[in-house]
Design an enzyme around this catalytic site. Structure first.
Site, PDB file in Angstrom:
ATOM      1  N   GLU A  32       0.829  -1.215   0.000  1.00  0.00           N
ATOM      2  CA  GLU A  32       0.000   0.000   0.000  1.00  0.00           C
ATOM      3  C   GLU A  32       0.861   1.263   0.000  1.00  0.00           C
ATOM      4  OE1 GLU A  32      -3.694  -0.099   2.033  1.00  0.00           O
ATOM      5  OE2 GLU A  32      -3.833  -2.270   1.921  1.00  0.00           O
TER       6      GLU A  32
HETATM    7  C1  LIG Z   1       2.747  -9.642   0.318  1.00  0.00           C
HETATM    8  C2  LIG Z   1       2.350  -8.563  -0.633  1.00  0.00           C
HETATM    9  C3  LIG Z   1       1.010  -8.275  -0.814  1.00  0.00           C
HETATM   10  C4  LIG Z   1       0.620  -7.293  -1.721  1.00  0.00           C
HETATM   11  N1  LIG Z   1      -0.728  -7.071  -1.963  1.00  0.00           N
HETATM   12  C5  LIG Z   1      -1.087  -6.257  -2.999  1.00  0.00           C
HETATM   13  C6  LIG Z   1      -2.468  -6.178  -3.402  1.00  0.00           C
HETATM   14  O1  LIG Z   1      -3.364  -6.802  -2.814  1.00  0.00           O
HETATM   15  N2  LIG Z   1      -2.770  -5.397  -4.474  1.00  0.00           N
HETATM   16  C7  LIG Z   1      -1.822  -4.689  -5.160  1.00  0.00           C
HETATM   17  O2  LIG Z   1      -2.176  -4.003  -6.122  1.00  0.00           O
HETATM   18  N3  LIG Z   1      -0.514  -4.751  -4.784  1.00  0.00           N
HETATM   19  C8  LIG Z   1      -0.121  -5.524  -3.746  1.00  0.00           C
HETATM   20  N4  LIG Z   1       1.204  -5.614  -3.379  1.00  0.00           N
HETATM   21  C9  LIG Z   1       2.201  -4.852  -4.131  1.00  0.00           C
HETATM   22  C10 LIG Z   1       2.849  -3.729  -3.334  1.00  0.00           C
HETATM   23  O3  LIG Z   1       1.941  -2.686  -3.166  1.00  0.00           O
HETATM   24  C11 LIG Z   1       4.128  -3.308  -4.111  1.00  0.00           C
HETATM   25  O4  LIG Z   1       5.078  -4.349  -3.943  1.00  0.00           O
HETATM   26  C12 LIG Z   1       4.681  -1.986  -3.615  1.00  0.00           C
HETATM   27  O5  LIG Z   1       3.826  -0.922  -3.977  1.00  0.00           O
HETATM   28  C13 LIG Z   1       6.093  -1.704  -4.186  1.00  0.00           C
HETATM   29  O6  LIG Z   1       6.126  -1.891  -5.567  1.00  0.00           O
HETATM   30  P1  LIG Z   1       7.283  -2.792  -6.225  1.00  0.00           P
HETATM   31  O7  LIG Z   1       7.287  -4.091  -5.504  1.00  0.00           O
HETATM   32  O8  LIG Z   1       7.071  -2.823  -7.689  1.00  0.00           O
HETATM   33  O9  LIG Z   1       8.624  -2.038  -5.881  1.00  0.00           O
HETATM   34  P2  LIG Z   1       9.242  -0.807  -6.703  1.00  0.00           P
HETATM   35  O10 LIG Z   1       8.203   0.200  -7.006  1.00  0.00           O
HETATM   36  O11 LIG Z   1      10.031  -1.355  -7.852  1.00  0.00           O
HETATM   37  O12 LIG Z   1      10.229  -0.209  -5.625  1.00  0.00           O
HETATM   38  C14 LIG Z   1      11.525  -0.748  -5.351  1.00  0.00           C
HETATM   39  C15 LIG Z   1      12.203   0.194  -4.377  1.00  0.00           C
HETATM   40  O13 LIG Z   1      12.394   1.485  -4.996  1.00  0.00           O
HETATM   41  C16 LIG Z   1      11.825   2.491  -4.161  1.00  0.00           C
HETATM   42  N5  LIG Z   1      11.264   3.579  -4.984  1.00  0.00           N
HETATM   43  C17 LIG Z   1      10.474   3.462  -6.071  1.00  0.00           C
HETATM   44  N6  LIG Z   1      10.152   4.684  -6.534  1.00  0.00           N
HETATM   45  C18 LIG Z   1      10.748   5.582  -5.718  1.00  0.00           C
HETATM   46  C19 LIG Z   1      10.795   7.003  -5.674  1.00  0.00           C
HETATM   47  N7  LIG Z   1      10.136   7.771  -6.552  1.00  0.00           N
HETATM   48  N8  LIG Z   1      11.526   7.598  -4.710  1.00  0.00           N
HETATM   49  C20 LIG Z   1      12.178   6.848  -3.790  1.00  0.00           C
HETATM   50  N9  LIG Z   1      12.181   5.488  -3.776  1.00  0.00           N
HETATM   51  C21 LIG Z   1      11.468   4.870  -4.726  1.00  0.00           C
HETATM   52  C22 LIG Z   1      10.714   1.780  -3.386  1.00  0.00           C
HETATM   53  O14 LIG Z   1      10.361   2.487  -2.216  1.00  0.00           O
HETATM   54  C23 LIG Z   1      11.388   0.450  -3.102  1.00  0.00           C
HETATM   55  O15 LIG Z   1      12.219   0.558  -1.993  1.00  0.00           O
HETATM   56  C24 LIG Z   1       1.604  -6.552  -2.432  1.00  0.00           C
HETATM   57  C25 LIG Z   1       2.972  -6.840  -2.222  1.00  0.00           C
HETATM   58  C26 LIG Z   1       3.346  -7.832  -1.359  1.00  0.00           C
HETATM   59  C27 LIG Z   1       4.814  -8.137  -1.207  1.00  0.00           C
END
Ligand SMILES: Cc1cc2nc3c(=O)[nH]c(=O)nc-3n(C[C@H](O)[C@H](O)[C@H](O)COP(=O)(O)OP(=O)(O)OC[C@H]3O[C@@H](n4cnc5c(N)ncnc54)[C@H](O)[C@@H]3O)c2cc1C
Length: 392
Positions: free
Chosen positions: A370
């Site tokens: 989230e």
């Molecule tokens: C167990 C689990 C349950 C989940 N449930 C849901 C769900 O029900 N529905 C749903 O839609 N999603 C769900 N998610 C997805 C979750 O919301 C995303 O994993 C999360 O938003 C991060 O996206 P990403 O994994 O693509 O990481 P990325 O966006 O690739 O981020 C990687 C890193 O880069 C950092 N980063 C990225 N952009 C920036 C920026 N502009 N400035 C500084 N730092 C940055 C991030 O903070 C992070 O540390 C779930 C994830 C997990 C692991």
């Protein structure tokens, strides 16, 4: 200003606490180890009204406020965050958006069974290449007149396999960027919709997290939520409220790890009174006592932020900054408190029977889903700068 809970709030908190002790605690270690979804527990929570807590009773909900919801989330999360995430997704990410923005037909068809806990829902925004940057949706919903043709893949979807109703965010008009995104209600069983791989996770292992695959799924036009192009705003508004629930989840994990909860099993505070080293209880060593003092203070601060965000939402005021602050702080405190809890337990903290290693693994996700902690900081910074320029 009044910091005390009403009688009704206390009753809800106590009911959730009892449920956690009697229904969630037994088997929590096994469910974590074997990645078992808490089906029976979720069914009972639905019957008790915990899956549609804030929904109007005319749509099958319990008609409670956000304060009640965070109290319940905190209590359930103290014992089993894998179960509380299901409660959180169904309440804040699925029911809330349907009630606020859905049509009467959508509410009758989907919200009523979701709020009554007959079925559960999922919220599908993230994709393999669209996480924090949720505007880069690759899933497409092509307008075909009376329906949308949905194609693409969603990742990390909580309740991915156990849900019956999915709120799916997809791009309809790429030229309009995020204003060309729609939110569609997709039913399990629609031809072309497949549930993909189940993730093998570090924490909240009892929840089922899956990828979802859509191949030429025909979604009727009447399943769009809000106006054409409202999907991205829908997702952001929904997540802003969702964060209050996750902040409460983090708060529950933190307070249980430290032992300031009224848990039935002994965690750090109790443990520190019983464990002896160098001829005295370990809390008599100031280094341990100071850990307890610092964490108790931070947990209290997190609780105030969570309650303020919930209160603002109940008052109909803007809560975007407050919910981001609550989630950012409570999740960081959860991580810190659980790491310290393992430390206070010594070797016992490293084994499963003492629960704190699971709380530590579960705490980590609250800093990621989230919106990661970095994304919360972006939301907060924007809000603070907007406020500053409004004053100038
Ligand atoms: C167990 C689990 C349950 C989940 N449930 C849901 C769900 O029900 N529905 C749903 O839609 N999603 C769900 N998610 C997805 C979750 O919301 C995303 O994993 C999360 O938003 C991060 O996206 P990403 O994994 O693509 O990481 P990325 O966006 O690739 O981020 C990687 C890193 O880069 C950092 N980063 C990225 N952009 C920036 C920026 N502009 N400035 C500084 N730092 C940055 C991030 O903070 C992070 O540390 C779930 C994830 C997990 C692991």
């Amino acid at each position: 200003m009044n910091f005390s809970l009403t009688e009704e709030h206390q009753m809800i908190r106590d009911a959730a606490r009892d449920f956690a002790q009697t229904e969630l605690l037994p088997g929590v270690i096994e469910r974590d180890e074997k990645q078992l979804f808490p089906s029976e527990q979720i069914k009972k929570l639905g019957q008790l009204g915990f899956l549609g807590m804030m929904v109007d009773p005319k749509y099958g909900g319990a008609g409670m406020d956000t304060i009640s919801y965070v109290l319940a989330m905190e209590e359930l999360s103290k014992v089993d965050a894998s179960t509380s995430v299901v409660v959180s997704v169904n309440n804040s990410l699925v029911c809330w958006g349907l009630e606020k923005y859905g049509t009467e037909e959508q509410k009758q068809k989907y919200l009523v069974p979701l709020a009554q806990g007959q079925i559960i829902g999922a919220f599908c925004l993230s994709e393999p290449e669209a996480g924090s940057d949720a505007t880069s949706q690759k899933t497409t919903a092509v307008d075909m007149g009376d329906h949308y043709l949905l194609n693409g893949t969603k990742n990390w979807i909580t309740n991915g396999n156990s849900a019956s109703v999915y709120l799916v965010i997809a791009q309809t008009d790429p030229e309009k960027g995020h204003r060309g995104i729609n939110a569609l209600i997709v039913e399990k069983g629609m031809p072309g919709f497949e549930v993909g791989l189940k993730e093998n996770k570090l924490g909240i292992r009892g929840s089922d997290t899956h990828s979802l695959l859509f191949t030429d799924v025909k979604v009727p036009k009447e399943n769009r939520i809000g106006e054409e192009g409202f999907g991205f705003k829908f997702a952001m508004k929904t997540l802003s409220g969702g964060r209050i629930g996750i902040a409460a989840q983090a708060l529950g994990i933190a307070s249980q790890a430290l032992g300031i909860a009224s848990g039935a099993y002994e965690l750090s505070l109790e443990y520190s009174k019983q464990r002896k080293a160098f001829g005295k209880a370990i809390h008599e060593h100031q280094a341990v006592a100071f850990k307890l003092a610092d964490m108790a203070t931070k947990i209290e601060a997190a609780r105030l932020l969570v309650m303020k965000a919930a209160w603002l939402k109940d008052q109909g005021q803007n809560y975007d900054k407050a919910s981001a602050m609550a989630k950012l702080y409570a999740s960081e405190v959860a991580m810190e408190a659980t790491v310290e809890a393992v430390q206070i337990h010594g070797g016992y903290g490293f084994v499963k029977e003492y629960h704190v290693e699971r709380l530590m693994r579960d705490a980590k996700i609250t800093q990621i889903y989230e919106g990661t902690s970095e994304i919360q900081r972006i939301v907060i910074a924007r809000a603070v700068l907007d406020e500053a320029s409004a004053i100038a």
